[in-house]
Each structure stands twice: as structure tokens, then as C-alpha cells.
Design an enzyme around this catalytic site. Structure first.
Site, PDB file in Angstrom:
ATOM      1  N   CYS A  89      -3.443  24.150   5.514  1.00  0.00           N
ATOM      2  CA  CYS A  89      -4.222  23.139   6.251  1.00  0.00           C
ATOM      3  C   CYS A  89      -5.346  22.533   5.417  1.00  0.00           C
ATOM      4  O   CYS A  89      -5.882  21.489   5.781  1.00  0.00           O
ATOM      5  CB  CYS A  89      -4.813  23.754   7.515  1.00  0.00           C
ATOM      6  SG  CYS A  89      -3.585  24.546   8.532  1.00  0.00           S
TER       7      CYS A  89
ATOM      8  N   HIS B 148     -10.806  19.921  10.366  1.00  0.00           N
ATOM      9  CA  HIS B 148      -9.417  20.289  10.600  1.00  0.00           C
ATOM     10  C   HIS B 148      -9.257  20.629  12.081  1.00  0.00           C
ATOM     11  O   HIS B 148     -10.089  21.304  12.668  1.00  0.00           O
ATOM     12  CB  HIS B 148      -9.044  21.494   9.730  1.00  0.00           C
ATOM     13  CG  HIS B 148      -7.705  22.058  10.050  1.00  0.00           C
ATOM     14  ND1 HIS B 148      -6.586  21.263  10.200  1.00  0.00           N
ATOM     15  CD2 HIS B 148      -7.293  23.330  10.282  1.00  0.00           C
ATOM     16  CE1 HIS B 148      -5.555  22.018  10.497  1.00  0.00           C
ATOM     17  NE2 HIS B 148      -5.948  23.277  10.555  1.00  0.00           N
TER      18      HIS B 148
ATOM     19  N   ASN C  93      -2.378  21.235  16.090  1.00  0.00           N
ATOM     20  CA  ASN C  93      -2.725  21.506  14.690  1.00  0.00           C
ATOM     21  C   ASN C  93      -1.630  20.927  13.788  1.00  0.00           C
ATOM     22  O   ASN C  93      -0.512  21.432  13.771  1.00  0.00           O
ATOM     23  CB  ASN C  93      -2.860  23.026  14.508  1.00  0.00           C
ATOM     24  CG  ASN C  93      -3.146  23.415  13.068  1.00  0.00           C
ATOM     25  OD1 ASN C  93      -3.108  22.591  12.159  1.00  0.00           O
ATOM     26  ND2 ASN C  93      -3.419  24.691  12.864  1.00  0.00           N
TER      27      ASN C  93
HETATM   28  N1  ACO Z   1       0.218  31.841  26.480  1.00  0.00           N
HETATM   29  C1  ACO Z   1      -0.214  32.909  27.158  1.00  0.00           C
HETATM   30  N2  ACO Z   1      -0.679  34.019  26.557  1.00  0.00           N
HETATM   31  C2  ACO Z   1      -0.677  34.017  25.208  1.00  0.00           C
HETATM   32  C3  ACO Z   1      -0.222  32.930  24.458  1.00  0.00           C
HETATM   33  C4  ACO Z   1       0.249  31.810  25.130  1.00  0.00           C
HETATM   34  N3  ACO Z   1       0.700  30.720  24.504  1.00  0.00           N
HETATM   35  N4  ACO Z   1      -0.354  33.227  23.158  1.00  0.00           N
HETATM   36  C5  ACO Z   1      -0.872  34.445  23.080  1.00  0.00           C
HETATM   37  N5  ACO Z   1      -1.062  34.944  24.311  1.00  0.00           N
HETATM   38  C6  ACO Z   1      -1.567  36.254  24.679  1.00  0.00           C
HETATM   39  C7  ACO Z   1      -1.377  37.247  23.561  1.00  0.00           C
HETATM   40  O1  ACO Z   1      -0.091  37.816  23.644  1.00  0.00           O
HETATM   41  C8  ACO Z   1      -2.466  38.236  23.850  1.00  0.00           C
HETATM   42  O2  ACO Z   1      -2.024  39.094  24.874  1.00  0.00           O
HETATM   43  P1  ACO Z   1      -2.336  40.665  24.833  1.00  0.00           P
HETATM   44  O3  ACO Z   1      -3.809  40.776  24.855  1.00  0.00           O
HETATM   45  O4  ACO Z   1      -1.657  41.156  26.059  1.00  0.00           O
HETATM   46  O5  ACO Z   1      -1.729  41.154  23.553  1.00  0.00           O
HETATM   47  C9  ACO Z   1      -3.577  37.362  24.406  1.00  0.00           C
HETATM   48  O6  ACO Z   1      -2.978  36.156  24.863  1.00  0.00           O
HETATM   49  C10 ACO Z   1      -4.624  36.997  23.383  1.00  0.00           C
HETATM   50  O7  ACO Z   1      -5.621  36.365  24.121  1.00  0.00           O
HETATM   51  P2  ACO Z   1      -7.020  36.030  23.501  1.00  0.00           P
HETATM   52  O8  ACO Z   1      -7.517  37.146  22.649  1.00  0.00           O
HETATM   53  O9  ACO Z   1      -7.911  35.562  24.595  1.00  0.00           O
HETATM   54  O10 ACO Z   1      -6.617  34.795  22.590  1.00  0.00           O
HETATM   55  P3  ACO Z   1      -7.580  34.052  21.643  1.00  0.00           P
HETATM   56  O11 ACO Z   1      -8.820  33.653  22.358  1.00  0.00           O
HETATM   57  O12 ACO Z   1      -7.733  34.781  20.333  1.00  0.00           O
HETATM   58  O13 ACO Z   1      -6.756  32.741  21.354  1.00  0.00           O
HETATM   59  C11 ACO Z   1      -5.501  31.718  19.616  1.00  0.00           C
HETATM   60  C12 ACO Z   1      -5.549  32.821  20.651  1.00  0.00           C
HETATM   61  C13 ACO Z   1      -5.529  30.391  20.327  1.00  0.00           C
HETATM   62  C14 ACO Z   1      -4.229  31.844  18.800  1.00  0.00           C
HETATM   63  C15 ACO Z   1      -6.737  31.826  18.696  1.00  0.00           C
HETATM   64  O14 ACO Z   1      -6.837  33.119  18.179  1.00  0.00           O
HETATM   65  C16 ACO Z   1      -6.709  30.854  17.549  1.00  0.00           C
HETATM   66  O15 ACO Z   1      -6.816  29.658  17.731  1.00  0.00           O
HETATM   67  N6  ACO Z   1      -6.634  31.369  16.330  1.00  0.00           N
HETATM   68  C17 ACO Z   1      -6.625  30.508  15.146  1.00  0.00           C
HETATM   69  C18 ACO Z   1      -5.286  29.890  14.993  1.00  0.00           C
HETATM   70  C19 ACO Z   1      -5.313  28.924  13.858  1.00  0.00           C
HETATM   71  O16 ACO Z   1      -6.252  28.177  13.681  1.00  0.00           O
HETATM   72  N7  ACO Z   1      -4.292  28.925  13.056  1.00  0.00           N
HETATM   73  C20 ACO Z   1      -4.284  28.070  11.928  1.00  0.00           C
HETATM   74  C21 ACO Z   1      -2.929  27.920  11.522  1.00  0.00           C
HETATM   75  S1  ACO Z   1      -2.944  26.721  10.307  1.00  0.00           S
HETATM   76  C22 ACO Z   1      -1.738  26.846   9.152  1.00  0.00           C
HETATM   77  O17 ACO Z   1      -2.025  27.235   8.053  1.00  0.00           O
HETATM   78  C23 ACO Z   1      -0.339  26.403   9.517  1.00  0.00           C
END
Ligand code: ACO
Length: 332
Positions: free
Chosen positions: A117, A257, A287
């Protein structure tokens, strides 16, 4: 700019998004999720997804042509094309070479750059070096992704986050007091496993087994990436500002980003910027990795939000782990 170097700025910007849109409601029918969960955790409502016949070079070409037209530059005038992408058309030839041929940019060197990214800002920094040193006069830097092609559409942890698109900038010399004022790039490979695609490279070449194990898809440790992003985006932006001799009070617009609205808000708080000074499209685009900053920038320009002499801070983080920030005084 000091000594023999010259100032480099953005002469034209273009962008494109595929027509097809997948909404959160659509995703509810595909995985165990809810629109409310996605909006509250990420701010994303919908994302554009490329059809089966659309590759990264197709999006790159549309965005690149637009940027050239707006810059008033002919393709033959280009000295350099960089395509920042984690989703090239194929391992080789580079997507940049495919774009170079399609543009008829016969005089341009061309290569792809992979910094996930952060790739677009890495690309801008590289192109700026060539132009400021007078090695080249004009460069096209494209950030383009078709992340939908490497997304596991049955993994709710990742499939709700990503979108496809491309943005492009033509870089060239500008008047002395304008253009790119500073960069701050960084990487920490110790975090390489937080965001990765394990299969399909020389470590685990594609085989029936790697495909069965779904190793050709993005894997992410979301919570760890989130913590890293919140810390590094603020630090990188402040470091780049410091290098340009400016402070956060000088900033007119933050172009971050677009990974997650909560991350963007945290960075804005760190820079003490109100929402109206932060460019956001994550709600409509998700994203788009290397494409997200140039697409957001183009949308802000089209909306008439950015004026000559505005101070812009562009800041990104991504897989690698990598990060980058660029400070620009807008205008030519
Ligand atoms: N729908 C419902 N529940 C979900 C989903 C979904 N789509 N995805 C995950 N969950 C669940 C998980 O399984 C987990 O459940 P568990 O606790 O029973 O294991 C729980 O939700 C996690 O919840 P939170 O801890 O509240 O989630 P969080 O606030 O951390 O948000 C997120 C998750 C959105 C992924 C966040 O961590 C995030 O944005 N992280 C950064 C991601 C990012 O920027 N990635 C960059 C990629 S860029 C690249 O290089 C391609």
C-alpha cells in the site's frame, strides 16, 4: 531545492474505478458478516471490483492517459513509467512495460515497484530523484490494483476490506517554491508475516497443493496491522513535515492511505486536523492499496478542494511492512 537540484511537482492527475460495485449487503450473502459490523469497524460501505476481463494494466492505462491529458504531456515525452502494484498482470513482463506499449511511450524506461500500500509514495519518491537530478524531465507514476483477484472471497477477515482502482500522476519540474518538499520512507521486514501471500513465488511455487491450501490469497493479522498503522502513519507524517521545515499547523490537507476510517481518524487526531482537511473515500472504495492515495487525490482535485500553494501531506503504510509520507506544496 538546494544546489544543482530542481523542484519537482505534480503536473496532472487521473484515476479510474471499475464500474461494478459490491456493497456490504452483497457481502452479507457471501460470508458471515453484517453491513453494520463492516461500517463500524472500517467505515467501508461499498467497493469497486474489476470484472474477469479487466487487469491492473487496463486500469493503469485509463488513469495514466487521463493524467497525461490533464498535464498536457504527450506519451512520447515521458522518460519514465513506474507502476506501483502488488497485483501485476503477471510476474513478468512488468505491468509498466504493458502500459508503456499501450501508451506508445517509446522513450520511457518502465518498471514495476512493489511496496504494497506504500507503493505509490515509494514510486513518487523514486521518480522525484530522477527529475530533481535532471536525469529525466517527465515521469508517470501509477498506483494500480486489482486486489479482488487475490482476495479469498470466503474469508470474512479480509474480503470486506479491499477494492480495485488506479490513480496516476505526471511528475515534472515546477517553479522553485512549489512541488515536493520532502519524503520519509521506511520499512520493517520483521513484520513481513502480518500481511502476506505465501504461495505463487519462489518460496512456494504455484502447485495444486498451494492452490488447495489457498496460499495464493491475502492473509492478514488485522489487529496487529491496525496497531502498527495507527502508530506509523502519524510518525511518518510528522517526520516528513519536520524534513520540509514545516509543522502540523501548516498542513491544509491530509491525503492518507484509505485502509480503515478509524485509522484515518487516529492519524488526523495526531496531526490535530479537523475532518474537512482530511481526504476520505474509503467508504466508497475500500482499501485499494497502492491506488488509494492517487485516487483520493484526484477526487479531491476534481471536487475543487485543493488550491495552488496548499500544503498536502500524503501518508501510507502497507505490507512489508512499509510506510511513506510526502509533503507537497501544490501547484506548478
Ligand atoms: N464480519 C463480522 N465479524 C468479523 C469480520 C467480518 N467481516 N471480520 C472479522 N470478524 C470477527 C473476527 O473473526 C473476530 O472474531 P473473534 O473475536 O470471535 O475471533 C472479531 O471480528 C474481531 O473483532 P475486532 O477485534 O473488534 O476487530 P477490529 O476492531 O480489530 O477490526 C479490522 C478488524 C477491520 C480487520 C481491523 O483490525 C483493521 O482494519 N486492521 C487493519 C487492516 C489493514 O489496514 N490492512 C491493510 C492491508 S493493506 C495491504 O497491504 C494489501
Amino acid at each position: 531545492m538546494l544546489g544543482h537540484k530542481r523542484s519537482v511537482g505534480i503536473l496532472g492527475v487521473g484515476s479510474t474505478l471499475p464500474e461494478n460495485i459490491i456493497t456490504n449487503r452483497d457481502l452479507e450473502t457471501m460470508v458471515d458478516t453484517s453491513s453494520e459490523w463492516i461500517i463500524s469497524r472500517t467505515g467501508i460501505r461499498e467497493r469497486h471490483i474489476a470484472g474477469p476481463d479487466i487487469a491492473t494494466s487496463d486500469l493503469s492505462l485509463t488513469a495514466g492517459r487521463q493524467a497525461l491529458e490533464r498535464a498536457g504531456i504527450e506519451a512520447q515525452e515521458l522518460d519514465l513509467i513506474i507502476v506501483a502494484t502488488a497485483t501485476p498482470d503477471m510476474p513478468f513482463p512488468s505491468t509498466a512495460c504493458i502500459v508503456q506499449a499501450a501508451l506508445g511511450a517509446n522513450n520511457a524506461a518502465a518498471f514495476d515497484l512493489e511496496a504494497a500500500c506504500s507503493g505509490f509514495l515509494y514510486g513518487v519518491a523514486v521518480a522525484e530523484q530522477f527529475i530533481s537530478s535532471k536525469t529525466y524531465d517527465t515521469a508517470l507514476v501509477i498506483g494500480a490494483e486489482t486486489l479482488s483477484k487475490i482476495t479469498n472471497w470466503s474469508d470474512r477477515n479480509t474480503c470486506v476490506l479491499f477494492g480495485d482502482g488506479a490513480g496516476a500522476c505526471v511528475l515534472g519540474p515546477v517553479s522553485n517554491d512549489r512541488g515536493i518538499l520532502s519524503h520519509y520512507l521506511g520499512a520493517d521486514g520483521r513484520g513481513k508475516e502480518l500481511l502476506q501471500i505465501r504461495g505463487g513465488g519462489s518460496r512456494k511455487p504455484t502447485s495444486i497443493d498451494t492452490v488447495r491450501q489457498k496460499l495464493h490469497y491475502i492473509e492478514m493479522q488485522g489487529a496487529e496491522v491496525y496497531k502498527f498503522a495507527v502508530r506509523i502513519m502519524g510518525e511518518a507524517a510528522l517526520k516528513a513535515l519536520q524534513r520540509s521545515g514545516l509543522s502540523r499547523e501548516d498542513v491544509d490537507f491530509l491525503v492518507p492511505h484509505q485502509a480503515n476510517h478509524r485509522i484515518i481518524k487516529a492519524v488526523a487526531r495526531r496531526l490535530r486536523l479537523p475532518p474537512e482537511q482530511v481526504i476520505v473515500n474509503v467508504d466508497r472504495c475500500g482499501n485499494m492499496s497502492a491506488a488509494s492515495i492517487p485516487v483520493a487525490l484526484d477526487e479531491a482535485i476534481i471536487a475543487g478542494r485543493i488550491n495552488a500553494d496548499d500544503i498536502l501531506v500524503l501518508v501510507a503504510f502497507g505490507g512489508g511492512l512499509t510506510w511513506g509520507a510526502t509533503v507537497i506544496k501544490w501547484g506548478t
